[in-house]
Design a protein around this motif. Sequence first.
Motif, PDB file in Angstrom:
ATOM      1  N   LEU A 186       5.739   3.582  -7.474  1.00 18.08           N
ATOM      2  CA  LEU A 186       6.375   2.271  -7.339  1.00 18.08           C
ATOM      3  C   LEU A 186       5.400   1.164  -7.741  1.00 18.08           C
ATOM      4  O   LEU A 186       5.740   0.254  -8.497  1.00 18.08           O
ATOM      5  CB  LEU A 186       6.838   2.088  -5.891  1.00 18.08           C
ATOM      6  CG  LEU A 186       7.694   0.850  -5.611  1.00 18.08           C
ATOM      7  CD1 LEU A 186       9.010   0.968  -6.347  1.00 18.08           C
ATOM      8  CD2 LEU A 186       7.938   0.692  -4.120  1.00 18.08           C
ATOM      9  N   LEU A 187       4.158   1.298  -7.238  1.00 21.30           N
ATOM     10  CA  LEU A 187       3.140   0.297  -7.585  1.00 21.30           C
ATOM     11  C   LEU A 187       2.900   0.279  -9.085  1.00 21.30           C
ATOM     12  O   LEU A 187       2.730  -0.779  -9.684  1.00 21.30           O
ATOM     13  CB  LEU A 187       1.836   0.617  -6.848  1.00 21.30           C
ATOM     14  CG  LEU A 187       1.801   0.247  -5.369  1.00 21.30           C
ATOM     15  CD1 LEU A 187       0.502   0.726  -4.756  1.00 21.30           C
ATOM     16  CD2 LEU A 187       1.946  -1.249  -5.198  1.00 21.30           C
ATOM     17  N   ALA A 188       2.880   1.475  -9.686  1.00 22.62           N
ATOM     18  CA  ALA A 188       2.647   1.546 -11.130  1.00 22.62           C
ATOM     19  C   ALA A 188       3.793   0.895 -11.884  1.00 22.62           C
ATOM     20  O   ALA A 188       3.583   0.209 -12.888  1.00 22.62           O
ATOM     21  CB  ALA A 188       2.480   3.001 -11.562  1.00 22.62           C
ATOM     22  N   MET A 189       5.030   1.102 -11.385  1.00 25.97           N
ATOM     23  CA  MET A 189       6.179   0.499 -12.066  1.00 25.97           C
ATOM     24  C   MET A 189       6.143  -1.021 -11.959  1.00 25.97           C
ATOM     25  O   MET A 189       6.619  -1.736 -12.842  1.00 25.97           O
ATOM     26  CB  MET A 189       7.500   1.021 -11.464  1.00 25.97           C
ATOM     27  CG  MET A 189       7.831   2.458 -11.827  1.00 25.97           C
ATOM     28  SD  MET A 189       7.539   2.820 -13.562  1.00 25.97           S
ATOM     29  CE  MET A 189       8.941   1.988 -14.275  1.00 25.97           C
ATOM     30  N   ARG A 190       5.585  -1.508 -10.851  1.00 27.00           N
ATOM     31  CA  ARG A 190       5.494  -2.966 -10.701  1.00 27.00           C
ATOM     32  C   ARG A 190       4.470  -3.545 -11.666  1.00 27.00           C
ATOM     33  O   ARG A 190       4.529  -4.710 -12.015  1.00 27.00           O
ATOM     34  CB  ARG A 190       5.069  -3.297  -9.264  1.00 27.00           C
ATOM     35  CG  ARG A 190       6.061  -2.892  -8.221  1.00 27.00           C
ATOM     36  CD  ARG A 190       7.007  -4.024  -7.891  1.00 27.00           C
ATOM     37  NE  ARG A 190       8.201  -3.535  -7.217  1.00 27.00           N
ATOM     38  CZ  ARG A 190       8.250  -3.257  -5.925  1.00 27.00           C
ATOM     39  NH1 ARG A 190       7.201  -3.425  -5.161  1.00 27.00           N
ATOM     40  NH2 ARG A 190       9.367  -2.821  -5.388  1.00 27.00           N
ATOM     41  N   ARG A 191       3.477  -2.699 -12.032  1.00 28.39           N
ATOM     42  CA  ARG A 191       2.463  -3.183 -12.978  1.00 28.39           C
ATOM     43  C   ARG A 191       2.514  -2.318 -14.226  1.00 28.39           C
ATOM     44  O   ARG A 191       1.605  -1.536 -14.493  1.00 28.39           O
ATOM     45  CB  ARG A 191       1.078  -3.123 -12.329  1.00 28.39           C
ATOM     46  CG  ARG A 191       0.754  -4.381 -11.544  1.00 28.39           C
ATOM     47  CD  ARG A 191      -0.542  -4.217 -10.812  1.00 28.39           C
ATOM     48  NE  ARG A 191      -0.410  -3.245  -9.722  1.00 28.39           N
ATOM     49  CZ  ARG A 191      -1.403  -2.881  -8.924  1.00 28.39           C
ATOM     50  NH1 ARG A 191      -2.577  -3.381  -9.111  1.00 28.39           N
ATOM     51  NH2 ARG A 191      -1.196  -2.021  -7.949  1.00 28.39           N
ATOM     52  N   ARG A 192       3.618  -2.434 -14.948  1.00 30.28           N
ATOM     53  CA  ARG A 192       3.850  -1.547 -16.087  1.00 30.28           C
ATOM     54  C   ARG A 192       2.777  -1.704 -17.160  1.00 30.28           C
ATOM     55  O   ARG A 192       2.460  -0.766 -17.860  1.00 30.28           O
ATOM     56  CB  ARG A 192       5.221  -1.834 -16.682  1.00 30.28           C
ATOM     57  CG  ARG A 192       6.212  -0.770 -16.306  1.00 30.28           C
ATOM     58  CD  ARG A 192       7.608  -1.154 -16.727  1.00 30.28           C
ATOM     59  NE  ARG A 192       8.434  -1.325 -15.548  1.00 30.28           N
ATOM     60  CZ  ARG A 192       9.187  -2.393 -15.314  1.00 30.28           C
ATOM     61  NH1 ARG A 192       9.198  -3.389 -16.151  1.00 30.28           N
ATOM     62  NH2 ARG A 192       9.927  -2.459 -14.225  1.00 30.28           N
ATOM     63  N   ALA A 193       2.214  -2.897 -17.256  1.00 28.66           N
ATOM     64  CA  ALA A 193       1.236  -3.151 -18.321  1.00 28.66           C
ATOM     65  C   ALA A 193       0.071  -2.169 -18.232  1.00 28.66           C
ATOM     66  O   ALA A 193      -0.406  -1.670 -19.247  1.00 28.66           O
ATOM     67  CB  ALA A 193       0.728  -4.590 -18.221  1.00 28.66           C
ATOM     68  N   ASP A 194      -0.354  -1.842 -16.987  1.00 23.11           N
ATOM     69  CA  ASP A 194      -1.481  -0.928 -16.814  1.00 23.11           C
ATOM     70  C   ASP A 194      -1.178   0.441 -17.421  1.00 23.11           C
ATOM     71  O   ASP A 194      -2.004   1.040 -18.111  1.00 23.11           O
ATOM     72  CB  ASP A 194      -1.788  -0.757 -15.326  1.00 23.11           C
ATOM     73  CG  ASP A 194      -2.471  -1.982 -14.759  1.00 23.11           C
ATOM     74  OD1 ASP A 194      -2.691  -2.923 -15.538  1.00 23.11           O
ATOM     75  OD2 ASP A 194      -2.765  -2.000 -13.548  1.00 23.11           O
TER      76      ASP A 194
ATOM     77  N   LEU B  98       1.138  11.653 -13.095  1.00 24.54           N
ATOM     78  CA  LEU B  98       2.494  11.272 -13.508  1.00 24.54           C
ATOM     79  C   LEU B  98       2.477   9.962 -14.285  1.00 24.54           C
ATOM     80  O   LEU B  98       3.239   9.779 -15.228  1.00 24.54           O
ATOM     81  CB  LEU B  98       3.393  11.130 -12.272  1.00 24.54           C
ATOM     82  CG  LEU B  98       3.791  12.441 -11.593  1.00 24.54           C
ATOM     83  CD1 LEU B  98       4.538  12.156 -10.304  1.00 24.54           C
ATOM     84  CD2 LEU B  98       4.656  13.266 -12.520  1.00 24.54           C
ATOM     85  N   VAL B  99       1.553   9.071 -13.897  1.00 25.31           N
ATOM     86  CA  VAL B  99       1.542   7.760 -14.531  1.00 25.31           C
ATOM     87  C   VAL B  99       0.788   7.789 -15.862  1.00 25.31           C
ATOM     88  O   VAL B  99       1.212   7.178 -16.837  1.00 25.31           O
ATOM     89  CB  VAL B  99       0.906   6.726 -13.572  1.00 25.31           C
ATOM     90  CG1 VAL B  99       0.660   5.421 -14.279  1.00 25.31           C
ATOM     91  CG2 VAL B  99       1.825   6.509 -12.391  1.00 25.31           C
ATOM     92  N   THR B 100      -0.351   8.524 -15.928  1.00 30.27           N
ATOM     93  CA  THR B 100      -1.129   8.512 -17.166  1.00 30.27           C
ATOM     94  C   THR B 100      -0.997   9.809 -17.963  1.00 30.27           C
ATOM     95  O   THR B 100      -0.951   9.777 -19.190  1.00 30.27           O
ATOM     96  CB  THR B 100      -2.626   8.277 -16.888  1.00 30.27           C
ATOM     97  OG1 THR B 100      -3.092   9.338 -16.065  1.00 30.27           O
ATOM     98  CG2 THR B 100      -2.867   6.969 -16.193  1.00 30.27           C
ATOM     99  N   GLY B 101      -0.963  10.955 -17.263  1.00 31.87           N
ATOM    100  CA  GLY B 101      -0.961  12.232 -17.980  1.00 31.87           C
ATOM    101  C   GLY B 101       0.355  12.516 -18.682  1.00 31.87           C
ATOM    102  O   GLY B 101       0.380  12.861 -19.869  1.00 31.87           O
TER     103      GLY B 101
END
Lengths: 246, 219
Positions: free
Chosen positions: B11-19, B101-104
Amino acid sequence: MAINWFKYSSPASFYSLAGKMIPFFSVAAAVLFVVGLYIGFFVAPTDFQQGEAYRIIFIHVPAAWLSMFLYVIMAMWSGIGLAFNTRLSSMVATAIAPTGAMFTFLALWTGALWGKPMWGTWWVWDARLTSELILLFLYIGFMSLQAAIDDPRRADKAGAMIALVGVVNVPIIYFSVKWWNTLHQGASVSLTQSPKMASTMLTGMLIMSLACWMYAIAVILIRTRAIILERERHTVWVGQLQEATQ
Amino acid sequence: MFLWIIQRDLLLAMRRRADVLTTLFFFIIVVSLFPLGVGPEMNMLRTMAPGVVWVAALLASMLSLGRMFSSDHADGTLEQMLLSPQSLSLLVLGKALAHWLVTGVPLVLMAPVLGIQYDLSTDALLVLTASLLLGTPVLSLIGAIGAALTLGLRGGGVLVSLLVLPLYIPVLIFGAGAVEASAAGLGAGAHMSLLGAFLLASLVLAPWTAAVSLRISME
């Protein structure tokens, strides 16, 4: 009478013990280096295949052995320091790292000098060479992690973790020539088989290894003493030391 | 708790999609730089492709390691996690999986497209994607140890690369080796098995090691 096994795990008593042991190991290292180099350069016969260039093994093999042994010993002291929370063990581990890195570099460098006339190249991406290079990176990683942390206790523990994680690399280096049949030749010396080289060569190499051991122990003790003084500088016993007050 | 951590980090990653996108675009740019650097010779590119894609994946995965614990460390969430009665290893495993899940996963999904740029055959593309699928979780798991050890240190970003990259090397060798072996007709089975073994071993050992490291860093 119960023997106090932990007497020398106190930095104060270890400091004076190490001070007494350093001259012994230094002299032993010097004598053994002279004898070993004499055998290496003048007594050992010229190799019929490799000519004179093989003489680099008198420093290459001991350096390579020590690079691996010292890493294992460093990881062992790190582990003891982590498990029993002993200050001295971590200090010894910290003191071992630069010497280990030096021997790793020496092994790689002399290996390159030997590789040029023998294999015709300074460097190949062979399994053993690569894993030895990784070992050098692990030493450097250990040292830079400890250098980056200001709190010495946290530095000890963090370094211990990375040393223990990296120790998986040592068996890989040692068995790499068996597992992957690559350019680097197999082990020249084995406990189970008769030696594959002339006995004077073997003697020279063993004496040089012993000399490197003595050197490593002496240097590590000196460095440990320096680390003890640095970390315990606020204690009473350091204040009373003759050397420290001068 | 374990799922909660993953859900929260996603959820946090989705809020900061740019990262997330920065990491992915870094991967794409690094892979695209090589043909510009070494010239568009197709035969050479084909042999280079697995190594280039793997090295880029290593770097991309490493660059995002700093974020794994640092924002939680900054706002105090990490301290609460350390104090919680749940097993810290499990929490770390959750964070490492969320990192994967977010980077790999985006890297794995993007790899076939980049492979086409390098003119890889369909078989090689399949093997490359499969090896990345097995290998990238290992990168996140090992990376968690480095991220935990360098938490809150000055120059932590450069230091983490020095600590983690040597440990990544076996994954790189066997990951890129799988594609080369299959291209040479040897079959990628052996390399894949080793990658699978790395994955299982790091699934068991890395979360625990990282948890111990976190406790050391947070003392």
